[in-house]
Scaffold this motif. Structure first.
Motif, PDB file in Angstrom:
ATOM      1  N   ASN A  59       8.350   3.825 -14.996  1.00  0.00           N
ATOM      2  CA  ASN A  59       9.690   4.450 -14.958  1.00  0.00           C
ATOM      3  C   ASN A  59       9.607   5.822 -15.619  1.00  0.00           C
ATOM      4  N   THR A  61      11.128   6.914 -18.328  1.00  0.00           N
ATOM      5  CA  THR A  61      11.035   6.865 -19.792  1.00  0.00           C
ATOM      6  C   THR A  61       9.576   6.686 -20.201  1.00  0.00           C
ATOM      7  N   PHE A  86      19.840  12.975 -20.736  1.00  0.00           N
ATOM      8  CA  PHE A  86      19.925  11.521 -20.843  1.00  0.00           C
ATOM      9  C   PHE A  86      19.138  11.084 -22.086  1.00  0.00           C
ATOM     10  N   VAL A 131      13.956  19.964 -20.325  1.00  0.00           N
ATOM     11  CA  VAL A 131      14.491  19.102 -19.263  1.00  0.00           C
ATOM     12  C   VAL A 131      15.130  20.006 -18.216  1.00  0.00           C
ATOM     13  N   ASP A 157      10.358  17.343 -18.598  1.00  0.00           N
ATOM     14  CA  ASP A 157      11.130  16.185 -18.135  1.00  0.00           C
ATOM     15  C   ASP A 157      11.690  16.563 -16.764  1.00  0.00           C
ATOM     16  N   GLN A 160      15.066  14.607 -13.089  1.00  0.00           N
ATOM     17  CA  GLN A 160      16.137  14.961 -12.141  1.00  0.00           C
ATOM     18  C   GLN A 160      15.723  16.097 -11.206  1.00  0.00           C
ATOM     19  N   TYR A 183      14.106   6.250 -10.501  1.00  0.00           N
ATOM     20  CA  TYR A 183      15.299   5.388 -10.609  1.00  0.00           C
ATOM     21  C   TYR A 183      16.083   5.547  -9.300  1.00  0.00           C
ATOM     22  N   GLY A 194      10.669   3.076 -11.266  1.00  0.00           N
ATOM     23  CA  GLY A 194       9.384   3.708 -10.964  1.00  0.00           C
ATOM     24  C   GLY A 194       9.338   5.077 -11.619  1.00  0.00           C
TER      25      GLY A 194
HETATM   26  C1  LIG Z   1      16.648  13.595 -17.767  1.00  0.00           C
HETATM   27  C2  LIG Z   1      16.125  12.186 -17.713  1.00  0.00           C
HETATM   28  N1  LIG Z   1      15.048  11.861 -18.437  1.00  0.00           N
HETATM   29  C3  LIG Z   1      14.510  10.628 -18.390  1.00  0.00           C
HETATM   30  C4  LIG Z   1      15.057   9.638 -17.602  1.00  0.00           C
HETATM   31  C5  LIG Z   1      14.466   8.274 -17.662  1.00  0.00           C
HETATM   32  O1  LIG Z   1      14.081   7.763 -16.421  1.00  0.00           O
HETATM   33  P1  LIG Z   1      14.062   6.193 -16.133  1.00  0.00           P
HETATM   34  O2  LIG Z   1      15.479   5.733 -16.021  1.00  0.00           O
HETATM   35  O3  LIG Z   1      13.307   6.067 -14.861  1.00  0.00           O
HETATM   36  O4  LIG Z   1      13.353   5.545 -17.263  1.00  0.00           O
HETATM   37  C6  LIG Z   1      16.170   9.940 -16.812  1.00  0.00           C
HETATM   38  C7  LIG Z   1      16.736   8.962 -15.882  1.00  0.00           C
HETATM   39  O5  LIG Z   1      17.617   8.266 -15.959  1.00  0.00           O
HETATM   40  C8  LIG Z   1      16.735  11.240 -16.879  1.00  0.00           C
HETATM   41  O6  LIG Z   1      17.805  11.571 -16.158  1.00  0.00           O
END
Ligand SMILES: Cc1ncc(COP(=O)(O)O)c(C=O)c1O
Length: 398
Positions: A59, A61, A86, A131, A157, A160, A183, A194
């Protein structure tokens, strides 16, 4: 009329005939983890992004944590990042024992303000984690220059930002590593969780491979050497066969279990072929919003250097609560990303994070005003017009 915030089912109908034979092939052959679908997807993605290496993982994260670990970020190190994202962005930094240092953002693109980064650097700073929020790449030349000057790693990051560009280069190819999420609601979304990590650097790729699978085998041994200087050899006389790899059971660094599974890879490989078309549709919707929305609305201002992928279309309004309620009453789906800036989250405090300059007024103001309008590739022209009409109606007496 009703306009949902997002409509994944219409997208699925368009690719069902391509996806289902692949999924049933995986189920019939029982090759759920690794294998051809995962490696084919990784190679396709390398071509799409024009990058040397892609490593699928569990994923977004995990992708961030893997990127940080590969860059040798250790407990107590400081990592500069944005407060307007996020939670996973800063959580991943804390999860490797490092300290997120929040630097304020810009009103125009909601991204970290590169002009405020240098003031946040201390002798503990080891990396910058920008990000590309809502799919709009950060001012990367400035960020990379600062990183070079202070010998810092840059972990993007890109959760998105898939398909977006900075000076004609894809997000995820600009820093040392790029970290993506698949996601389901993302521009390239799987049928579950993923993610992937990208890099042009061979050593970092070896480290990513090691950390995503328990620090095992040759990748683990090489990572130990490249990160600590300690040289270990794999001591076994056992030979690898098609079904048994003894190296899996010799571990050299502490990692994770974070793999992209075959079903996700198959779904993503189909969607990847449509990604540019999906993103172009999003760009057309964004253009209609820019042209049609009343100038009483505060719109993002993006530099000519970037091509966003329009993950979200986010406006600012001093009437946020009333506007959201009005949109909902009139059948327009909406969201408020992100209502709480990261430095104000209860999980962070002075012992596990730091606020550069003591306060972050821009991030706080944006958080209190941000309203996300529907934007998804299958949205019809009539739906976009209805959203514009509804927002403009709200503003008539303002
Ligand atoms: C900016 C940002 N970073 C990290 C993530 C983490 O991704 P995931 O939900 O696949 O763990 C997300 C997603 O929700 C995100 O929007």
């Amino acid at each position: 009329m009703k306009v949902p915030f997002l409509d994944l089912s219409t997208q699925y109908k368009g690719i069902k005939a391509e996806v289902e034979p692949l999924v049933s092939d995986i189920l019939e052959n029982c090759c759920y983890i690794g294998g051809k679908y995962v490696s084919d997807f990784e190679r396709d993605m390398e071509k799409y992004l024009d990058i040397n290496h892609v490593a699928g993982c569990g994923n977004g994260t995990d992708a961030l944590a893997l990127g940080l670990k590969a860059c040798n970020i250790k407990p107590g190190d400081e990592v500069i990042t944005t407060p307007f994202s996020f939670f996973a962005t800063a959580e991943s930094i804390a999860s490797v024992g490092a300290i997120p240092v929040f630097v304020d953002v810009r009103f125009d693109d909601y991204n970290i303000d590169p002009d405020k980064i240098e003031a946040a650097i201390t002798e503990k700073t080891k990396a910058i984690l920008p990000v590309h929020i809502f799919g709009a790449p950060c001012d990367m030349d400035k960020i990379m220059d600062i990183a070079k000057k202070h010998n810092l790693k840059v972990i993007e990051d890109d959760a998105q930002a898939i398909g977006s560009e900075y000076k004609c280069r894809k997000a995820g190819t600009l820093g040392d590593v790029g970290c993506f999420s698949f996601y389901p609601t993302k521009n390239l979304g799987g049928a579950g969780d993923g993610g992937m990590v990208t890099t042009n650097n061979d050593d970092l790729y070896t480290a990513l491979k090691a950390y995503k699978e328990h620090g095992a085998g040759e990748a683990g041994a090489k990572t130990l050497e490249f990160q600590t200087g300690i040289k270990e050899t794999i001591e076994t006389n056992e030979k690898a066969t098609e079904l048994y790899n003894p190296f899996k059971y010799y571990n050299y660094v502490i990692g994770y279990n974070s793999r992209l599974d075959a079903i996700q890879a198959a779904v993503l490989s189909v969607k990847l072929k449509h990604l540019d078309e999906y993103n172009n549709n999003r760009a057309k919707i964004a253009k209609m919003y820019f042209e049609g929305l009343t100038d009483k609305v505060k719109l993002p201002v993006y530099s000519k250097d970037i091509k966003p992928c329009w993950h979200q279309f986010v406006i600012r309004s001093e009437y946020k609560q009333d506007l959201c309620a009005f949109l909902s009453e009139n059948g327009v789906g909406n969201g408020t990303f992100y209502p709480v800036p990261l430095h104000k989250q209860k999980a962070f405090n002075e012992t596990n994070s730091r606020v550069s300059g003591g306060n972050l007024p821009v991030a706080e103001e944006i958080s209190s005003q941000s309203v996300c309008l529907p934007i998804f590739p299958e949205m019809t022209k009539e739906q976009v017009e209805y959203v514009i009409e509804t927002v403009n109606k709200f503003y008539e007496d303002k």
